[in-house]
Design a protein around this motif. Structure first.
Motif, PDB file in Angstrom:
ATOM      1  N   TRP A 197     111.170  59.394  -1.818  1.00  0.00           N
ATOM      2  CA  TRP A 197     110.767  59.108  -3.192  1.00  0.00           C
ATOM      3  C   TRP A 197     109.293  58.753  -3.231  1.00  0.00           C
ATOM      4  CZ3 TRP A 197     108.787  54.310  -2.842  1.00  0.00           C
ATOM      5  CH2 TRP A 197     109.333  53.429  -1.899  1.00  0.00           C
ATOM      6  N   MET A 198     108.727  58.859  -4.427  1.00  0.00           N
ATOM      7  CA  MET A 198     107.351  58.454  -4.683  1.00  0.00           C
ATOM      8  C   MET A 198     107.332  57.584  -5.933  1.00  0.00           C
ATOM      9  SD  MET A 198     105.118  61.909  -3.920  1.00  0.00           S
ATOM     10  CE  MET A 198     106.168  63.025  -4.850  1.00  0.00           C
ATOM     11  N   LEU A 199     106.670  56.442  -5.845  1.00  0.00           N
ATOM     12  CA  LEU A 199     106.485  55.560  -6.990  1.00  0.00           C
ATOM     13  C   LEU A 199     105.018  55.643  -7.396  1.00  0.00           C
ATOM     14  CD1 LEU A 199     107.348  53.295  -8.950  1.00  0.00           C
ATOM     15  CD2 LEU A 199     106.873  51.646  -7.106  1.00  0.00           C
ATOM     16  N   LEU A 200     104.753  56.071  -8.623  1.00  0.00           N
ATOM     17  CA  LEU A 200     103.397  56.209  -9.153  1.00  0.00           C
ATOM     18  C   LEU A 200     103.161  55.096 -10.171  1.00  0.00           C
ATOM     19  CD1 LEU A 200     103.608  60.064  -9.896  1.00  0.00           C
ATOM     20  CD2 LEU A 200     103.060  58.948  -7.724  1.00  0.00           C
ATOM     21  N   ILE A 201     102.075  54.357  -9.994  1.00  0.00           N
ATOM     22  CA  ILE A 201     101.784  53.219 -10.888  1.00  0.00           C
ATOM     23  C   ILE A 201     100.325  53.283 -11.309  1.00  0.00           C
ATOM     24  CG2 ILE A 201     101.904  50.719 -11.202  1.00  0.00           C
ATOM     25  CD1 ILE A 201     103.492  50.700  -8.470  1.00  0.00           C
ATOM     26  N   HIS A 202     100.086  53.481 -12.592  1.00  0.00           N
ATOM     27  CA  HIS A 202      98.706  53.457 -13.086  1.00  0.00           C
ATOM     28  C   HIS A 202      98.239  52.003 -13.192  1.00  0.00           C
ATOM     29  CE1 HIS A 202      95.172  54.127 -15.558  1.00  0.00           C
ATOM     30  NE2 HIS A 202      95.263  55.408 -15.246  1.00  0.00           N
ATOM     31  N   PRO A 203      96.995  51.700 -12.786  1.00  0.00           N
ATOM     32  CA  PRO A 203      96.516  50.316 -12.867  1.00  0.00           C
ATOM     33  C   PRO A 203      96.656  49.693 -14.248  1.00  0.00           C
ATOM     34  CG  PRO A 203      94.981  51.633 -11.596  1.00  0.00           C
ATOM     35  CD  PRO A 203      95.991  52.596 -12.168  1.00  0.00           C
ATOM     36  N   ASP A 204      96.571  50.494 -15.312  1.00  0.00           N
ATOM     37  CA  ASP A 204      96.679  49.939 -16.664  1.00  0.00           C
ATOM     38  C   ASP A 204      98.070  49.383 -16.953  1.00  0.00           C
ATOM     39  OD1 ASP A 204      94.050  50.505 -17.115  1.00  0.00           O
ATOM     40  OD2 ASP A 204      94.382  52.191 -18.468  1.00  0.00           O
ATOM     41  N   PHE A 205      99.079  49.815 -16.184  1.00  0.00           N
ATOM     42  CA  PHE A 205     100.423  49.256 -16.348  1.00  0.00           C
ATOM     43  C   PHE A 205     100.452  47.801 -15.881  1.00  0.00           C
ATOM     44  CE2 PHE A 205     104.848  48.484 -14.958  1.00  0.00           C
ATOM     45  CZ  PHE A 205     105.526  48.841 -16.114  1.00  0.00           C
ATOM     46  N   LEU A 206      99.500  47.437 -15.011  1.00  0.00           N
ATOM     47  CA  LEU A 206      99.496  46.109 -14.400  1.00  0.00           C
ATOM     48  C   LEU A 206      98.619  45.107 -15.124  1.00  0.00           C
ATOM     49  CD1 LEU A 206      99.118  47.226 -10.666  1.00  0.00           C
ATOM     50  CD2 LEU A 206     101.229  46.922 -11.965  1.00  0.00           C
ATOM     51  N   TRP A 207      97.707  45.566 -15.982  1.00  0.00           N
ATOM     52  CA  TRP A 207      96.771  44.637 -16.602  1.00  0.00           C
ATOM     53  C   TRP A 207      97.494  43.585 -17.427  1.00  0.00           C
ATOM     54  CZ3 TRP A 207      92.590  44.140 -14.223  1.00  0.00           C
ATOM     55  CH2 TRP A 207      91.913  45.235 -13.683  1.00  0.00           C
ATOM     56  N   ASN A 208      96.934  42.391 -17.382  1.00  0.00           N
ATOM     57  CA  ASN A 208      97.498  41.228 -18.066  1.00  0.00           C
ATOM     58  C   ASN A 208      98.768  40.718 -17.384  1.00  0.00           C
ATOM     59  OD1 ASN A 208      96.839  39.387 -20.092  1.00  0.00           O
ATOM     60  ND2 ASN A 208      98.370  40.213 -21.481  1.00  0.00           N
ATOM     61  N   THR A 209      98.939  41.105 -16.097  1.00  0.00           N
ATOM     62  CA  THR A 209     100.030  40.564 -15.284  1.00  0.00           C
ATOM     63  C   THR A 209      99.422  40.001 -13.992  1.00  0.00           C
ATOM     64  OG1 THR A 209     100.521  42.506 -13.904  1.00  0.00           O
ATOM     65  CG2 THR A 209     101.477  42.454 -16.138  1.00  0.00           C
ATOM     66  N   SER A 210     100.171  39.156 -13.335  1.00  0.00           N
ATOM     67  CA  SER A 210      99.679  38.574 -12.076  1.00  0.00           C
ATOM     68  C   SER A 210      99.455  39.636 -11.009  1.00  0.00           C
ATOM     69  CB  SER A 210     100.677  37.536 -11.570  1.00  0.00           C
ATOM     70  OG  SER A 210     101.948  38.136 -11.334  1.00  0.00           O
ATOM     71  N   LEU A 211     100.174  40.754 -11.112  1.00  0.00           N
ATOM     72  CA  LEU A 211     100.081  41.791 -10.091  1.00  0.00           C
ATOM     73  C   LEU A 211      98.774  42.578 -10.180  1.00  0.00           C
ATOM     74  CD1 LEU A 211     101.580  43.039  -7.718  1.00  0.00           C
ATOM     75  CD2 LEU A 211     102.778  44.543  -9.328  1.00  0.00           C
ATOM     76  N   ALA A 212      98.109  42.550 -11.323  1.00  0.00           N
ATOM     77  CA  ALA A 212      96.852  43.292 -11.490  1.00  0.00           C
ATOM     78  C   ALA A 212      95.845  42.902 -10.424  1.00  0.00           C
ATOM     79  CB  ALA A 212      96.271  43.047 -12.881  1.00  0.00           C
ATOM     80  N   LYS A 213      95.773  41.617 -10.127  1.00  0.00           N
ATOM     81  CA  LYS A 213      94.852  41.124  -9.107  1.00  0.00           C
ATOM     82  C   LYS A 213      95.517  41.071  -7.735  1.00  0.00           C
ATOM     83  CE  LYS A 213      91.279  37.577  -8.683  1.00  0.00           C
ATOM     84  NZ  LYS A 213      90.658  36.392  -9.327  1.00  0.00           N
ATOM     85  N   ALA A 214      96.782  40.688  -7.701  1.00  0.00           N
ATOM     86  CA  ALA A 214      97.474  40.480  -6.425  1.00  0.00           C
ATOM     87  C   ALA A 214      97.627  41.766  -5.634  1.00  0.00           C
ATOM     88  CB  ALA A 214      98.857  39.858  -6.670  1.00  0.00           C
ATOM     89  N   ILE A 215      97.796  42.897  -6.302  1.00  0.00           N
ATOM     90  CA  ILE A 215      98.041  44.155  -5.589  1.00  0.00           C
ATOM     91  C   ILE A 215      96.860  44.537  -4.704  1.00  0.00           C
ATOM     92  CG2 ILE A 215      97.141  45.716  -7.379  1.00  0.00           C
ATOM     93  CD1 ILE A 215      99.577  47.545  -6.759  1.00  0.00           C
ATOM     94  N   LYS A 216      95.656  44.068  -5.084  1.00  0.00           N
ATOM     95  CA  LYS A 216      94.458  44.403  -4.307  1.00  0.00           C
ATOM     96  C   LYS A 216      94.401  43.636  -2.990  1.00  0.00           C
ATOM     97  CE  LYS A 216      91.951  45.196  -8.607  1.00  0.00           C
ATOM     98  NZ  LYS A 216      90.836  44.745  -9.482  1.00  0.00           N
ATOM     99  N   HIS A 217      95.242  42.629  -2.837  1.00  0.00           N
ATOM    100  CA  HIS A 217      95.217  41.818  -1.627  1.00  0.00           C
ATOM    101  C   HIS A 217      96.212  42.294  -0.572  1.00  0.00           C
ATOM    102  CE1 HIS A 217      92.417  39.112  -3.492  1.00  0.00           C
ATOM    103  NE2 HIS A 217      93.254  38.814  -4.464  1.00  0.00           N
TER     104      HIS A 217
END
Length: 306
Positions: free
Chosen positions: A101-121
């Protein structure tokens, strides 16, 4: 490296793989067995404007990523961040038992959530990790359960709770991946791409240390000097590794910082522009709109519509 094909949207990804349109513009789960591989798929390298997390078996080729080649004959996980370059190199024959499987996630789906910043770590999204994640059957089943939850949620329950539920599932998947990577690296050294790692640190320091307020916008010259490289060499290296020139890389990083500040702070547009190093707010707004199709104010207002 040859031609680099850039895909800006998840819809474009579906089109190039001969898949039906995604049910959500910013997130999609793809059954790898449904992907139809055409020769054009192998004739160029690819770079995406969104995250791709995958678990694949019997891909019918090898993946070239971050100057490393991965063999997907066994079940392994692969993590690609926006702007990174990868290439599929075909092998003889066409396996009939491709799966995964492949999971595709556009960064704009994450904005205004804690994951927007956390995913970069999560380090496994970085070129500083150029080793695939090999998972056991039990670990593979755990990941599949999470993917099934995500697929079920966006297929059947699109409402005001959907984003939060899906985000929590993605966070769980990433934490399991981190656990599995730590297990894998007990007896292995992590290999790194030193230049990219240093560049990321320099860019973060540029804003965290408020260098922009005195030096203005970050420049290719500034980073090249601190990396002891010529600006031309730095840009050439970035082009080979990410598909971007140094200037494009800087602009995309500026937009990332701007989005973060627009979504989680009360700073005015002019204050954010100044913090980024822009002399004029209009210049910041023009670059932001060219990259996102929204003005900074429109982007911020989009979080206050619920």
């Amino acid at each position: 490296m040859g031609t680099i094909q850039k895909l800006r949207t998840i819809k474009e990804f579906h089109q190039t793989r001969n898949l039906p349109p995604p049910e959500h513009p910013l997130i999609s789960v793809v059954d790898y067995a449904d992907v139809q591989l055409q020769q054009e798929y192998f004739d160029c390298s690819w770079t995406l404007d969104f995250y791709l997390i995958s678990l694949k078996k019997n891909i019918g080729g090898k993946v070239k990523y971050g100057q490393q080649t991965y063999d997907f004959d066994e079940g392994v996980m692969f993590f690609i961040a926006p702007g990174q370059v990868f290439r599929i190199e075909p092998t003889t024959g066409s396996p009939s038992d491709r799966s995964g499987w492949m999971l595709l996630i556009h960064p704009d789906f994450l904005w205004n959530t804690s994951l927007a910043k956390a995913i970069k770590h999560y380090e496994y999204f970085s070129y500083t990790i150029h080793e695939a994640l090999f998972v056991s059957k039990k670990e593979e089943d755990t990941m599949m359960d999470i993917i099934s939850n995500i697929r079920r949620e966006y297929h059947t329950n699109i409402d005001k709770f959907s984003q939060g539920i899906i985000i929590s599932q993605i966070e769980t998947l990433l934490k399991y991946a981190e656990r599995y990577y730590n297990r894998q690296f007990i007896t292995r050294k992590r290999a790194g791409h030193q230049m990219l790692e240093q560049l990321e640190l320099l860019f973060a320091a540029y804003f965290n240390d408020d260098i922009a307020s005195t030096k203005g916008l970050p420049t290719v010259q500034y980073f090249a000097e601190r990396l002891h490289l010529s600006p031309k060499y730095l840009s050439t290296m970035l082009k080979a590794l990410t598909g971007q020139t140094a200037q494009q890389f800087i602009h995309d990083k500026l937009i990332d910082v701007a989005k973060e500040q627009l979504s989680i702070t009360d700073l005015s547009i002019s204050e954010i522009a100044y913090h980024l190093g822009f002399e004029h707010t209009q210049s910041f707004s023009k670059l932001f709109k060219s990259k996102t199709s929204l003005t900074p104010l429109e982007f911020r207002k989009s979080f206050n519509m619920n």
